[in-house]
Motif scaffolding. Structure first.
Motif, PDB file in Angstrom:
ATOM      1  N   GLY A 156      -0.614  34.967 -21.692  1.00 58.07           N
ATOM      2  CA  GLY A 156       0.655  34.870 -22.392  1.00 58.07           C
ATOM      3  C   GLY A 156       1.434  36.134 -22.142  1.00 58.07           C
ATOM      4  O   GLY A 156       1.027  36.977 -21.335  1.00 58.07           O
TER       5      GLY A 156
ATOM      6  N   GLN B 194       2.271  27.102 -25.927  1.00 58.61           N
ATOM      7  CA  GLN B 194       1.462  27.247 -27.135  1.00 58.61           C
ATOM      8  C   GLN B 194       1.758  26.216 -28.232  1.00 58.61           C
ATOM      9  O   GLN B 194       0.935  25.989 -29.098  1.00 58.61           O
ATOM     10  CB  GLN B 194       1.560  28.673 -27.702  1.00 58.61           C
ATOM     11  CG  GLN B 194       2.903  29.035 -28.271  1.00 58.61           C
ATOM     12  CD  GLN B 194       2.924  30.433 -28.851  1.00 58.61           C
ATOM     13  OE1 GLN B 194       3.936  31.064 -28.891  1.00 58.61           O
ATOM     14  NE2 GLN B 194       1.793  30.946 -29.317  1.00 58.61           N
TER      15      GLN B 194
ATOM     16  N   ASN C 135      -2.760  25.945 -30.111  1.00 60.12           N
ATOM     17  CA  ASN C 135      -2.724  27.402 -30.136  1.00 60.12           C
ATOM     18  C   ASN C 135      -1.818  27.909 -31.262  1.00 60.12           C
ATOM     19  O   ASN C 135      -2.228  28.722 -32.087  1.00 60.12           O
ATOM     20  CB  ASN C 135      -2.235  27.899 -28.761  1.00 60.12           C
ATOM     21  CG  ASN C 135      -1.983  29.381 -28.713  1.00 60.12           C
ATOM     22  OD1 ASN C 135      -1.085  29.885 -29.380  1.00 60.12           O
ATOM     23  ND2 ASN C 135      -2.775  30.102 -27.938  1.00 60.12           N
ATOM     24  N   LEU C 136      -0.599  27.376 -31.308  1.00 64.73           N
ATOM     25  CA  LEU C 136       0.382  27.899 -32.266  1.00 64.73           C
ATOM     26  C   LEU C 136      -0.018  27.614 -33.714  1.00 64.73           C
ATOM     27  O   LEU C 136       0.265  28.413 -34.601  1.00 64.73           O
ATOM     28  CB  LEU C 136       1.766  27.303 -31.974  1.00 64.73           C
ATOM     29  CG  LEU C 136       2.932  27.935 -32.747  1.00 64.73           C
ATOM     30  CD1 LEU C 136       3.056  29.417 -32.424  1.00 64.73           C
ATOM     31  CD2 LEU C 136       4.242  27.221 -32.440  1.00 64.73           C
TER      32      LEU C 136
ATOM     33  N   ASP D  48      -0.686  33.956 -26.335  1.00 68.49           N
ATOM     34  CA  ASP D  48       0.465  33.078 -26.585  1.00 68.49           C
ATOM     35  C   ASP D  48       1.022  32.479 -25.295  1.00 68.49           C
ATOM     36  O   ASP D  48       2.119  32.799 -24.863  1.00 68.49           O
ATOM     37  CB  ASP D  48       1.571  33.857 -27.311  1.00 68.49           C
ATOM     38  CG  ASP D  48       2.054  35.069 -26.509  1.00 68.49           C
ATOM     39  OD1 ASP D  48       1.335  35.497 -25.575  1.00 68.49           O
ATOM     40  OD2 ASP D  48       3.157  35.579 -26.798  1.00 68.49           O
TER      41      ASP D  48
ATOM     42  N   ASN E 278      -7.269  26.434 -23.799  1.00 66.04           N
ATOM     43  CA  ASN E 278      -7.109  27.889 -23.615  1.00 66.04           C
ATOM     44  C   ASN E 278      -8.429  28.541 -23.209  1.00 66.04           C
ATOM     45  O   ASN E 278      -8.469  29.426 -22.358  1.00 66.04           O
ATOM     46  CB  ASN E 278      -6.630  28.574 -24.909  1.00 66.04           C
ATOM     47  CG  ASN E 278      -5.206  28.240 -25.301  1.00 66.04           C
ATOM     48  OD1 ASN E 278      -4.725  28.682 -26.326  1.00 66.04           O
ATOM     49  ND2 ASN E 278      -4.519  27.445 -24.502  1.00 66.04           N
TER      50      ASN E 278
END
Lengths: 498, 407
Positions: free
Chosen positions: A165, A150, A129-130, A146, A158
């Protein structure tokens, strides 16, 4: 001591293990097939560590074509498949079963295309994700959802759990930020949903796939929305004498037409735990703490914060900490962001994820306290107040089987409470195995049968992640008659070792 | 069966239970039903039905609490009734639903259920999501006559399969909506729109992409080429091409962001600012496709593509046929009127496919054109098979709006 059942492993599949492994090796490079029991250990559980099972094998494909070849091979042999990203699921979404092959997407971690004029990125499902936000940050963009994990969690995971998030009050959750997927169906057919346009040509299958917990197919690629970064972001911290006052303050902020990017809530127990760890200057005398974050230019933020502080004053706020610098802002967030880690230092915990209507927050908090007290336990509450997504952390001792059972029971009571208050079992973690048997509390048989019929339209043999989401009882013929729960409640290998 | 535009039998159940009974009976008899809300959104293929099932009597707001920003409404509730309640609490739908009266010349009152069934969305959709993104929960009657609920009243919910999303935009073919729960939002204090004039389509799309790459939070991004510009605001905008950017929020913030955009694009010529009142009227004209409200005999297509692709597809189309167009969603939504009077669906679809893909939907056409021109984009073969199986999972007898989306 564990109470959650798995499907009974199919002996005919276990007996064909060598044959299955060799057919996997015929479609994948040798090093992409793991069958050694020692190496399989790394895949026996996920973030829901109380339960574990050794899979039959693990494959690590590098392309959509390889995934399709694997599925074609396994579908013919009717072997269950458990999709897996980084394995950070908190509800057991990626825990395997003895007769299943894990398809791990972690080798498919490339960002394939970044398209700023159309504000989208095409990525492989195993990308974290990040790393999407990191790849576009220098050019002023980010990917909005987020989740706390993440740094590790993958975009495929996800999509499976429709992750949220802290900032979804403004930006939405995964389903609101997803433009397309490439997906491999149970028989190896590859489909593409969405090419970057905003709405689907036919039925909204993308909406159906997002949040389906790996039950409909294997997502191998995704097209996600990129958003221009705000000029700045600034949090303010409030301490209140009661959670009711904090809750009323949240309602009034929203009523005033202000939609902050985040409104985070912590109760007294959580404040104490986080302050001891992060030394963030949290008010230890407060019963409830809010962190409200706004975005915009300096002038816009000052304007919004001015309005928000005035509303907080009307609700007898006791402590106000405005951040004067980036360091102070980071410190305010440090306490909140380390909440799970800090709690893990003082006790083992299980984290619930029920969501309730905003008007029920204070009531559900109070009742949560009563429930854990009844079981002789403690809980710390940290949650996203803007969207009603509760995260009570029930503290217990993992080495005490009685306490562990009590913690699970208390958790189940809390989730039933959330449903009865007009909410749902899970806001962003997913059902997995953890909440599977509570599904009947939220949905009746007709509701569940409709979901199961749709599930079977994608996966008629119930090959994908079959132990999850739907209660094993009452599956009838819908899963091809597979749903005989393993009556043997023997401890899993890990528990036997304990 | 002989195709007819209006079925002779009309069923108006008084409540959800009666509606479920009616559908169950129809399923047993194999009677195809046309599902009707307000009857204002007459697109898709004409339905070969033996009876019309109306949701008109399932009307009323079940629960609306402004503090929670959530409203639960029966499907047959007139949209105006819900809008009035929202106005009173100074709230709105963030997805800005299109009203199809203007474009289609239909009469009747749009219903909340109809809005959801066609996933009606408007200019803010490209940043704030479509109707489906604001839809939190549904109750519906499937083709077996069973009452099903999915989703709920909360903004985050991943409890089981999300049947809420596919119910939006399924045109009543998966189930008859009986009750929906929608997220709403406080209205902003004010709004303003900036208009850059005289740009060609390609340049306009580039300007809008640049605006979207800034932190100015643009919530409307449209381009009206020559002629279409003169059809909004009762002509007050003039016919010169207009590239439009909407800002919403607190007064001081809107002002600050407007100045930033003006500084960015000032070299392109004088930038006009439309005040809140004119901005509101402008975006409701764009939302409702006002530029094509006249010449109703001419077909109108809706192209949904990547923002950088749509205008190129339109250019290519114009080389082959007379077509007018204007753009919303940063350029990704193109409304196209075929000035020759023919739908030319083969040409339109071929052109979209040749320019990066996406899809084309025929929104305005005569019933016979809608029957033969295939209003919804044909899908790739594996998707056709999968969709068929999904439809069977909801409506095994195929009695709900049969043929509406897929012949």
């Amino acid at each position: 001591m564990t109470s959650i059942q798995f499907l009974k492993p199919d002996p005919s599949i276990l007996a064909r293990r060598d044959d299955i492994v060799s057919s996997l090796r015929s479609v994948l490079p040798d090093e992409a097939v793991v069958s050694d029991p020692v190496q399989l250990r790394a895949f026996e559980t996920d973030g829901f560590t109380a339960y574990r099972r050794l899979p039959l094998a693990v494959v690590l494909p590098s392309s959509t074509e390889e995934v399709a070849a694997v599925m074609e091979a396994l579908a013919r042999k009717k072997v269950p498949v458990v999709p897996r990203g980084a394995g950070t699921s908190l509800c057991g979404g990626a825990i395997p079963q003895e007769d299943a092959v894990i398809v791990s997407l972690t080798r498919m971690s490339r960002i394939l295309e970044v398209d700023y004029p159309n504000r989208l990125a095409r990525v492989e499902a195993g990308v974290t994700n990040l790393s999407i936000s990191e790849a576009v940050s220098a050019d002023g963009f980010f990917y909005a959802p987020d989740p706390s994990s993440q740094l590790a969690c993958t975009i495929g995971g996800n999509i499976a759990m429709n992750s949220g998030g802290a900032h979804c009050l403004k930006y939405g959750v995964t389903t609101n930020n997803l433009l397309g997927v490439t997906m491999v169906l149970y028989d190896g057919t590859v489909i593409r949903l969405g090419e970057g346009e905003l709405d689907p040509a036919g039925l909204d299958l993308l909406g159906l796939v997002c949040g389906s917990e790996g039950q409909l197919g294997l997502v191998t690629e995704a097209i996600v929305r990129l958003i221009a970064k705000p000029a700045g972001a600034q949090p303010v911290l409030f301490g209140f004498a009661s959670s009711e006052k904090a809750g009323d303050c949240v309602a009034d902020i929203i009523a005033a037409g202000i939609i902050p990017v985040a409104i985070e809530f912590m109760d007294k127990e959580a404040i104490a735990i986080c302050e001891a760890f992060a030394k963030a200057g949290y008010p230890l005398d407060a019963e409830a703490l809010l962190i409200v974050e706004v975005e915009g230019s300096d002038k816009e933020m000052a304007d919004q914060l001015g309005r928000i502080v005035e509303i907080a004053r009307r609700h007898d706020v006791q402590t106000i900490k405005e951040s004067q610098s980036a360091t102070e802002a980071a410190l305010i967030w440090k306490g909140r962001k380390s909440a799970f880690g800090a709690t893990g230092r003082v006790a083992d915990y299980i984290c619930m994820d029920g969501t309730v209507p905003l008007s029920q927050l204070a009531y559900v908090l109070k009742e949560t306290g009563e429930i854990v007290k009844r079981y002789g336990l403690r809980a710390a509450n940290v949650f996203h107040a803007g969207d009603g997504n509760m995260h009570p952390l029930i503290l217990y001792d993992v080495n005490d089987p009685v306490k562990r059972q009590k913690a699970e029971d208390a958790g189940n009571d809390i989730l039933r409470l959330c449903v009865d208050a007009g909410g749902c079992l899970t806001g962003e973690h997913g059902v997995g195995i953890e909440k599977r048997d509570l599904m009947t509390h939220q949905y009746n048989d007709t509701d569940l049968d409709q979901m199961k019929a749709v599930r079977a339209a994608f996966d008629p043999e119930w090959i994908f992640n079959p132990s999850k989401v739907f209660p094993l009882e009452g599956r009838g013929e819908t899963d091809g008659g597979k749903a005989s729960a393993d009556p043997d409640t023997r401890p899993s290998p890990m528990e036997a070792a304990e | 069966m002989i195709p007819s535009d209006k079925a002779d039998r009309r069923i108006e159940p008084a409540d959800e239970t009666e509606l479920a009974d009616a559908v169950r009976e129809a399923a047993e008899e194999g009677t195809p039903l046309e599902i009707e809300g307000g009857g204002t959104r007459t697109f898709g293929r004409p339905v070969d039905a033996l009876a019309t099932l109306s949701t008109a009597r399932l009307s009323g707001i079940v629960a609306y609490s402004p503090n929670e920003m959530v409203a639960t409404v029966k499907a047959g509730t007139p949209l105006t009734e819900l809008q009035a309640a929202l106005d009173e609490a100074n709230q709105r739908f963030v997805f800005e639903p299109i009203d199809h009266h203007t474009l289609l010349g239909t009469e009747g009152k749009p219903t909340v259920g109809g809005m959801v069934a066609v996933n009606a969305s408007g200019p803010r959709r490209f940043v704030a999501g479509a109707c489906r993104d604001s839809l939190l929960g549904v109750r519906f009657v499937n083709g077996r006559g069973e009452i099903v609920k999915n989703g709920g009243r909360v903004m985050k919910n991943v409890t089981g399969l999300d049947l809420v999303k596919p119910m939006a935009g399924s045109f009543g073919t998966l189930g008859v909506l009986t009750e929906v729960t929608l997220k709403v939002q406080p209205k902003p204090e004010t709004e303003a729109t900036l208009a850059v004039r005289g740009l060609l389509e390609a340049d306009a799309v580039t300007v809008l992409a640049h605006a979207m790459a800034t932190s100015t939070d643009v919530t409307g991004a449209a381009h009206l080429p020559e002629l279409t510009a003169g059809k909004v605001l009762d002509g007050a905008l003039g016919s010169e091409p207009a590239t439009l950017m909407r800002l919403e929020g607190f007064e001081s913030s809107v002002h600050e962001r407007a100045e930033k955009l003006k500084a960015m694009f000032g070299r392109l010529g004088e930038i006009e600012t439309l005040d809140a009142e004119r901005s509101q009227r402008l975006w409701s004209d764009i939302r409702d496709v006002k530029p094509f409200a006249d010449q109703r005999q001419r077909p109108v297509w809706r192209l949904s593509m990547k923002p950088s692709d749509a205008h190129e597809a339109v250019m290519a189309l114009r080389m082959e046929a007379g077509a007018s167009a204007f753009y919303d969603w940063q350029g990704g939504l193109a409304w196209v009127r075929m000035e020759g009077g023919n739908t030319l669906s083969g040409l339109v679809r071929k052109t979209v496919a040749a320019h990066g893909g996406g899809h084309a939907m025929l929104i305005r056409a005569t019933p016979s054109e809608r029957r033969f021109a295939v209003p919804f984009q044909p899908q790739a073969k594996p998707l056709v098979t999968l969709e068929k199986r999904i439809r069977d999972a909801f409506d095994p007898k195929g009695i709900l709006n049969p043929g509406k989306m897929v012949a």
